[in-house]
Design a protein around this motif. Sequence first.
Motif, PDB file in Angstrom:
ATOM      1  N   GLN A  22       0.821  -1.210   0.000  1.00 31.32           N
ATOM      2  CA  GLN A  22       0.000   0.000   0.000  1.00 31.32           C
ATOM      3  C   GLN A  22       0.856   1.262   0.000  1.00 31.32           C
ATOM      4  O   GLN A  22       0.529   2.249  -0.663  1.00 31.32           O
ATOM      5  N   ALA A  23       1.979   1.230   0.715  1.00 34.52           N
ATOM      6  CA  ALA A  23       2.843   2.417   0.775  1.00 34.52           C
ATOM      7  C   ALA A  23       3.394   2.763  -0.603  1.00 34.52           C
ATOM      8  O   ALA A  23       3.506   3.951  -0.958  1.00 34.52           O
ATOM      9  N   LEU A  24       3.760   1.751  -1.394  1.00 31.43           N
ATOM     10  CA  LEU A  24       4.261   2.016  -2.746  1.00 31.43           C
ATOM     11  C   LEU A  24       3.150   2.559  -3.636  1.00 31.43           C
ATOM     12  O   LEU A  24       3.362   3.504  -4.408  1.00 31.43           O
ATOM     13  N   ILE A  25       1.967   1.990  -3.529  1.00 32.66           N
ATOM     14  CA  ILE A  25       0.837   2.468  -4.331  1.00 32.66           C
ATOM     15  C   ILE A  25       0.505   3.910  -3.982  1.00 32.66           C
ATOM     16  O   ILE A  25       0.287   4.751  -4.869  1.00 32.66           O
ATOM     17  N   ASP A  26       0.493   4.229  -2.703  1.00 33.98           N
ATOM     18  CA  ASP A  26       0.202   5.597  -2.277  1.00 33.98           C
ATOM     19  C   ASP A  26       1.228   6.573  -2.830  1.00 33.98           C
ATOM     20  O   ASP A  26       0.887   7.692  -3.254  1.00 33.98           O
ATOM     21  N   LYS A  27       2.495   6.185  -2.829  1.00 39.26           N
ATOM     22  CA  LYS A  27       3.543   7.055  -3.357  1.00 39.26           C
ATOM     23  C   LYS A  27       3.403   7.223  -4.862  1.00 39.26           C
ATOM     24  O   LYS A  27       3.617   8.322  -5.400  1.00 39.26           O
ATOM     25  N   ALA A  28       3.022   6.166  -5.553  1.00 42.00           N
ATOM     26  CA  ALA A  28       2.817   6.250  -6.997  1.00 42.00           C
ATOM     27  C   ALA A  28       1.676   7.205  -7.340  1.00 42.00           C
ATOM     28  O   ALA A  28       1.750   7.961  -8.318  1.00 42.00           O
ATOM     29  N   ILE A  29       0.626   7.178  -6.532  1.00 39.97           N
ATOM     30  CA  ILE A  29      -0.483   8.119  -6.726  1.00 39.97           C
ATOM     31  C   ILE A  29       0.009   9.545  -6.536  1.00 39.97           C
ATOM     32  O   ILE A  29      -0.307  10.448  -7.326  1.00 39.97           O
ATOM     33  N   GLU A  30       0.801   9.749  -5.508  1.00 44.20           N
ATOM     34  CA  GLU A  30       1.370  11.076  -5.228  1.00 44.20           C
ATOM     35  C   GLU A  30       2.230  11.573  -6.390  1.00 44.20           C
ATOM     36  O   GLU A  30       2.255  12.769  -6.698  1.00 44.20           O
ATOM     37  N   LEU A  31       2.923  10.649  -7.050  1.00 45.94           N
ATOM     38  CA  LEU A  31       3.814  11.004  -8.157  1.00 45.94           C
ATOM     39  C   LEU A  31       3.102  11.025  -9.504  1.00 45.94           C
ATOM     40  O   LEU A  31       3.744  11.188 -10.542  1.00 45.94           O
ATOM     41  N   ASN A  32       1.777  10.853  -9.499  1.00 42.86           N
ATOM     42  CA  ASN A  32       0.976  10.854 -10.728  1.00 42.86           C
ATOM     43  C   ASN A  32       1.454   9.805 -11.726  1.00 42.86           C
ATOM     44  O   ASN A  32       1.538  10.061 -12.940  1.00 42.86           O
ATOM     45  N   ALA A  33       1.764   8.613 -11.225  1.00 40.43           N
ATOM     46  CA  ALA A  33       2.260   7.550 -12.085  1.00 40.43           C
ATOM     47  C   ALA A  33       1.144   6.974 -12.949  1.00 40.43           C
ATOM     48  O   ALA A  33      -0.012   6.883 -12.528  1.00 40.43           O
ATOM     49  N   ASP A  34       1.516   6.585 -14.152  1.00 39.90           N
ATOM     50  CA  ASP A  34       0.599   5.874 -15.036  1.00 39.90           C
ATOM     51  C   ASP A  34       0.718   4.365 -14.843  1.00 39.90           C
ATOM     52  O   ASP A  34      -0.213   3.618 -15.152  1.00 39.90           O
ATOM     53  N   ALA A  35       1.871   3.929 -14.355  1.00 41.23           N
ATOM     54  CA  ALA A  35       2.101   2.494 -14.165  1.00 41.23           C
ATOM     55  C   ALA A  35       3.087   2.265 -13.029  1.00 41.23           C
ATOM     56  O   ALA A  35       3.982   3.081 -12.798  1.00 41.23           O
ATOM     57  N   ILE A  36       2.893   1.158 -12.328  1.00 42.39           N
ATOM     58  CA  ILE A  36       3.823   0.698 -11.295  1.00 42.39           C
ATOM     59  C   ILE A  36       4.402  -0.631 -11.764  1.00 42.39           C
ATOM     60  O   ILE A  36       3.658  -1.518 -12.185  1.00 42.39           O
ATOM     61  N   LEU A  37       5.713  -0.763 -11.677  1.00 42.48           N
ATOM     62  CA  LEU A  37       6.383  -2.013 -12.002  1.00 42.48           C
ATOM     63  C   LEU A  37       7.038  -2.539 -10.733  1.00 42.48           C
ATOM     64  O   LEU A  37       7.787  -1.818 -10.075  1.00 42.48           O
ATOM     65  N   VAL A  38       6.743  -3.809 -10.402  1.00 41.35           N
ATOM     66  CA  VAL A  38       7.271  -4.392  -9.174  1.00 41.35           C
ATOM     67  C   VAL A  38       7.835  -5.779  -9.445  1.00 41.35           C
ATOM     68  O   VAL A  38       7.529  -6.425 -10.448  1.00 41.35           O
ATOM     69  N   HIS A  39       8.635  -6.238  -8.492  1.00 43.95           N
ATOM     70  CA  HIS A  39       9.144  -7.614  -8.512  1.00 43.95           C
ATOM     71  C   HIS A  39       8.135  -8.550  -7.855  1.00 43.95           C
ATOM     72  O   HIS A  39       7.913  -9.664  -8.326  1.00 43.95           O
ATOM     73  N   HIS A  40       7.535  -8.110  -6.771  1.00 47.32           N
ATOM     74  CA  HIS A  40       6.520  -8.899  -6.058  1.00 47.32           C
ATOM     75  C   HIS A  40       5.161  -8.249  -6.266  1.00 47.32           C
ATOM     76  O   HIS A  40       4.855  -7.224  -5.654  1.00 47.32           O
ATOM     77  N   GLY A  41       4.357  -8.838  -7.132  1.00 46.11           N
ATOM     78  CA  GLY A  41       3.042  -8.285  -7.406  1.00 46.11           C
ATOM     79  C   GLY A  41       1.949  -9.023  -6.661  1.00 46.11           C
ATOM     80  O   GLY A  41       2.097  -9.368  -5.487  1.00 46.11           O
ATOM     81  N   PHE A  42       0.854  -9.316  -7.360  1.00 46.83           N
ATOM     82  CA  PHE A  42      -0.318  -9.943  -6.752  1.00 46.83           C
ATOM     83  C   PHE A  42      -0.554 -11.348  -7.336  1.00 46.83           C
ATOM     84  O   PHE A  42       0.127 -11.782  -8.236  1.00 46.83           O
ATOM     85  N   PHE A  43      -1.564 -12.029  -6.758  1.00 44.89           N
ATOM     86  CA  PHE A  43      -2.135 -13.269  -7.298  1.00 44.89           C
ATOM     87  C   PHE A  43      -1.160 -14.452  -7.250  1.00 44.89           C
ATOM     88  O   PHE A  43      -0.986 -15.173  -8.222  1.00 44.89           O
ATOM     89  N   TRP A  44      -0.560 -14.663  -6.087  1.00 44.01           N
ATOM     90  CA  TRP A  44       0.372 -15.762  -5.908  1.00 44.01           C
ATOM     91  C   TRP A  44      -0.367 -17.087  -5.772  1.00 44.01           C
ATOM     92  O   TRP A  44      -1.458 -17.151  -5.210  1.00 44.01           O
ATOM     93  N   LYS A  45       0.222 -18.140  -6.276  1.00 43.18           N
ATOM     94  CA  LYS A  45      -0.357 -19.476  -6.143  1.00 43.18           C
ATOM     95  C   LYS A  45      -0.502 -19.836  -4.667  1.00 43.18           C
ATOM     96  O   LYS A  45       0.402 -19.618  -3.874  1.00 43.18           O
ATOM     97  N   GLY A  46      -1.659 -20.389  -4.328  1.00 41.04           N
ATOM     98  CA  GLY A  46      -1.885 -20.819  -2.957  1.00 41.04           C
ATOM     99  C   GLY A  46      -2.520 -19.780  -2.066  1.00 41.04           C
ATOM    100  O   GLY A  46      -2.980 -20.099  -0.968  1.00 41.04           O
ATOM    101  N   GLU A  47      -2.572 -18.509  -2.506  1.00 43.92           N
ATOM    102  CA  GLU A  47      -3.206 -17.498  -1.667  1.00 43.92           C
ATOM    103  C   GLU A  47      -4.713 -17.481  -1.930  1.00 43.92           C
ATOM    104  O   GLU A  47      -5.172 -17.967  -2.977  1.00 43.92           O
ATOM    105  N   PRO A  48      -5.514 -16.949  -1.010  1.00 40.55           N
ATOM    106  CA  PRO A  48      -6.966 -16.870  -1.237  1.00 40.55           C
ATOM    107  C   PRO A  48      -7.285 -16.129  -2.535  1.00 40.55           C
ATOM    108  O   PRO A  48      -6.655 -15.110  -2.841  1.00 40.55           O
TER     109      PRO A  48
END
Length: 250
Positions: A46-72
């Motif tokens: 959430q902290a990275l997303i909030d900072k990206a919003i503050e910086l008016n980003a069009d896209a965020i690129l990460v190493h650890h994203g969402f939707f991992w196998k085994g998670e709900p």
Amino acid sequence: MTRSELSQYLSEFLQVAKYKDYAPNGLQVEGREQIATIVTGVSACQALIDKAIELNADAILVHHGFFWKGEPQVITGMKQRRIKALLSQDINLYGYHLPLDGHPKLGNNAELARRLDITGAESLEGVAQGLVWQGRLDKPMSAKAFSARLAQVLNREALHIGDEEGEIQTLAWCSGGAQDYIDIASELGVDAFISGEVSERTYHSAIELGVHYFAAGHHATERYGIQALGEHLASEFGLTHHFVDIDNPV
């Protein structure tokens, strides 16, 4: 640059199809079509997303994203809040896991070699999807001195298992949660193995195998690949790039 153009470029550049992974690599949350400003960071917290919003980003690129196998699979709680923030601001989220670890030029392992002054660095093709690397130091140094180098470069004190006065010159490494690859390091006959995380069993493996082991931090060992990727995209396509390092001691 359009969203689809960035997706296609990164898929080819990072050789996404080469890897069998634990999460989808590529566009994970769709946002606006045109991309001019990107934010990179290790994990889509959430902290990275909030900072990206503050910086008016069009896209965020990460190493650890969402939707991992085994998670709900349901989108509730923390995951709902993160995705809602992205969708409400029309921000794209791209995640690249193993392809970013293994990239030969600017991946996490390649960047570790460059920053730690390891020469002859190369990945072991055909072993652990090419994610384990090996190389050597120009001159032998004590484990204590190498620990100091790790701390200086990664801004984090590493846990060392072994005799601190022992001599190190040949190394193997794999960023992140790769502690169990110490068996591969032992088979290579190297003096030391570096990864991000450590387990209770790792201590006994290191002692019994006679391999110096350094747990240098999951976040710390995977900080530089995504940063290098962002810098590459900025140079290649004229995008505005902000690397945001959300501190994480793990």
